[in-house]
Enzyme design. Structure first.
Site, PDB file in Angstrom:
ATOM      1  N   ASP A 101     -45.591  59.315   4.009  1.00  0.00           N
ATOM      2  CA  ASP A 101     -44.899  60.156   4.989  1.00  0.00           C
ATOM      3  C   ASP A 101     -43.677  60.839   4.393  1.00  0.00           C
ATOM      4  OD1 ASP A 101     -46.362  60.382   7.256  1.00  0.00           O
ATOM      5  OD2 ASP A 101     -45.091  59.116   8.507  1.00  0.00           O
ATOM      6  N   ASP A 142     -46.200  46.895  15.792  1.00  0.00           N
ATOM      7  CA  ASP A 142     -47.086  45.964  16.470  1.00  0.00           C
ATOM      8  C   ASP A 142     -47.920  46.678  17.518  1.00  0.00           C
ATOM      9  OD1 ASP A 142     -45.532  44.378  14.976  1.00  0.00           O
ATOM     10  OD2 ASP A 142     -44.775  43.116  16.586  1.00  0.00           O
TER      11      ASP A 142
END
Length: 208
Positions: A59, A206
Site C-alpha cells: 500500500d 480482525d
C-alpha cells in the site's frame, strides 16, 4: 466457524490428496523498512508446502520494494484508491473489491517453492472437513507487553495475547464461535468469494 475435530492423523488427509490445495500467501505492508521486509519475504519463501504462491501487497507503492520482490521471486501487488497513488505498472492491480482481486490471482501461473518451516502444512490439515472456512492460529510475541514490562513480570505473568489465544479463543472455538484475527490464519477461497470478499469498512484487521 464451528469447532474443529482435532486429533492425530490429520496430516494423512493432506498427503493423500493428488494435489495439495493452492494457497496464496499475503504479506501486507505500508511503510516497513527494507531490512524487515526482506527477512519476511525470505522466511515466507522457506515454507515447506508444495503448492503455494507468495505475494507482497504494497500500500506504499514503493519502487524499491517492487524490485526487491522481483529479485527474491515474490509476487508484487498494489491497488488503486488508497492514500498514496502512483502510476500503474505491469505488476499493479487496480481498484475493485478484495474478492475480485483474489480471483485474479488464480489466473497467474503457479510456482513451485520448497523449504523447511511447516506452518502451511500444519494449518491446512485442519481444512479436512468441507465446512471449515477459516483456520486461525495463535499469535504470540517474544517481547513483553506494557503491563509485563512496567511491573517486571514477564517471566511469571502471562501476557494478554497468550491468554486470549490459549484460553478465550479455544473456548470460543469449542462453541463454534471463533473468528479470524487478521493474520496467522488461512481462509478458504470459495466461501470468501461467496461472501463478497474481505470487509473493508473498518480500520481493524480482525473480522468474523
Amino acid at each position: 466457524m464451528r469447532p474443529l475435530r482435532r486429533g492425530r492423523g490429520q496430516s494423512r488427509w493432506l498427503t493423500a490428496l493428488p494435489t495439495p490445495p493452492l494457497i496464496d500467501v499475503f504479506i501486507c505492508t505500508y511503510n516497513e523498512e527494507e531490512a524487515i521486509l526482506e527477512q519476511t519475504i525470505v522466511g515466507a519463501l522457506a515454507m515447506d508446502y508444495p503448492n503455494y504462491r507468495l505475494w507482497t501487497l504494497d500500500d506504499g507503492r514503493r519502487p524499491w520494494l517492487e524490485a526487491l520482490c522481483a529479485r527474491l521471486g515474490c509476487g508484487y501487488i498494489t491497488r488503486a484508491g488508497n492514500a498514496t497513488p502512483r502510476p500503474a505498472t505491469s505488476t499493479t492491480r487496480s481498484g475493485a473489491s478484495p474478492a475480485r482481486s483474489a480471483a485474479r490471482l488464480r489466473r497467474h501461473p503457479r510456482r513451485r517453492l520448497r523449504a523447511t518451516p511447516n506452518f502451511l502444512t500444519r494449518a491446512t490439515t485442519l481444512f479436512r472437513e468441507d465446512d471449515v472456512g477459516v483456520v486461525q492460529t495463535p499469535q504470540h510475541f517474544a517481547n513483553p507487553d506494557p503491563m509485563q514490562r512496567n511491573l517486571s513480570l514477564a517471566r511469571v505473568w502471562p501476557d494478554e495475547q497468550r491468554y486470549f489465544f490459549d484460553v478465550i479463543m479455544a473456548s470460543k472455538d469449542a462453541w463454534g464461535a471463533a473468528f479470524c484475527c487478521g493474520t496467522s490464519s488461512i481462509v478458504r477461497f470459495a466461501p470468501l468469494v461467496q461472501m463478497g470478499g474481505f470487509p473493508t469498512d473498518s480500520v481493524t484487521e480482525d473480522y468474523c
